[in-house]
Write an enzyme that holds these catalytic residues in place. Structure first.
Site, PDB file in Angstrom:
ATOM      1  N   CYS A 175       6.402  -7.661   2.672  1.00 34.08           N
ATOM      2  CA  CYS A 175       4.989  -8.037   2.795  1.00 34.08           C
ATOM      3  C   CYS A 175       4.159  -7.269   1.773  1.00 34.08           C
ATOM      4  O   CYS A 175       4.633  -6.319   1.134  1.00 34.08           O
ATOM      5  CB  CYS A 175       4.499  -7.777   4.218  1.00 34.08           C
ATOM      6  SG  CYS A 175       4.181  -6.035   4.584  1.00 34.08           S
TER       7      CYS A 175
ATOM      8  N   GLU B  45      10.916  -1.595   5.863  1.00 31.60           N
ATOM      9  CA  GLU B  45      10.857  -0.915   4.575  1.00 31.60           C
ATOM     10  C   GLU B  45      10.016   0.359   4.655  1.00 31.60           C
ATOM     11  O   GLU B  45      10.369   1.396   4.109  1.00 31.60           O
ATOM     12  CB  GLU B  45      10.244  -1.825   3.492  1.00 31.60           C
ATOM     13  CG  GLU B  45      10.917  -3.153   3.334  1.00 31.60           C
ATOM     14  CD  GLU B  45      10.286  -4.232   4.200  1.00 31.60           C
ATOM     15  OE1 GLU B  45      10.234  -4.080   5.448  1.00 31.60           O
ATOM     16  OE2 GLU B  45       9.859  -5.246   3.624  1.00 31.60           O
TER      17      GLU B  45
HETATM   18 ZN   LIG Z   1       6.058  -4.968   5.233  1.00 27.63          ZN
END
Ligand SMILES: [Zn+2]
Length: 126
Positions: free
Chosen positions: A85, A54
């Site tokens: 995350c 990402e």
């Molecule tokens: Zn991440």
């Protein structure tokens, strides 16, 4: 609505450099101007230096002057939906906290969340 983006995230898994975990992640980031930037996780032997898919996609977009995002699709090979995350949630929220986050298992199996719901209290300098 996000069929193309979902498909691109699945393709982006092929860009993964994950020799240690073998956990491939592909991301496709849709900008406000409808451009798509691809990202994949890039691992390092010093594990903490690993960068998530990402953020790779976001950094590519940002450094090409695209700083507002509509959505990011995140694809893995896991049987479970893989959420971004905490670091990626913070990072993305600084640019577009209202964006959609699409967790992708396959072209037909996905879930859509609002980033704001996944990360309601981002760190702010002020
Ligand atoms: Zn991440």
């Amino acid at each position: 609505m996000y069929e193309k983006l979902i498909s691109e995230s699945i393709k982006a898994k092929k860009l993964s450099h994950s020799p240690y975990s073998k956990f491939r992640v592909g991301a496709a980031l849709l900008t406000k101007d409808n451009k798509i930037f691809h990202g994949a996780n890039v691992e390092c032997s010093s594990y903490s230096l690993t960068i998530c898919a990402e953020r790779v996609a976001a950094v590519k977009a940002i450094t090409e002057k695209n700083k507002k995002f509509k959505a990011v699709a995140i694809a893995t090979d896991s049987n479970d939906f893989a959420f971004p995350c905490g670091a990626c949630r913070q990072f993305l929220s600084e640019f577009s906290e209202n964006m959609d986050v699409i967790l992708v298992k396959s072209k037909t199996k996905y879930q859509i969340y609002k980033l704001q719901n996944l990360f309601p209290h981002k760190f702010k300098l002020k």
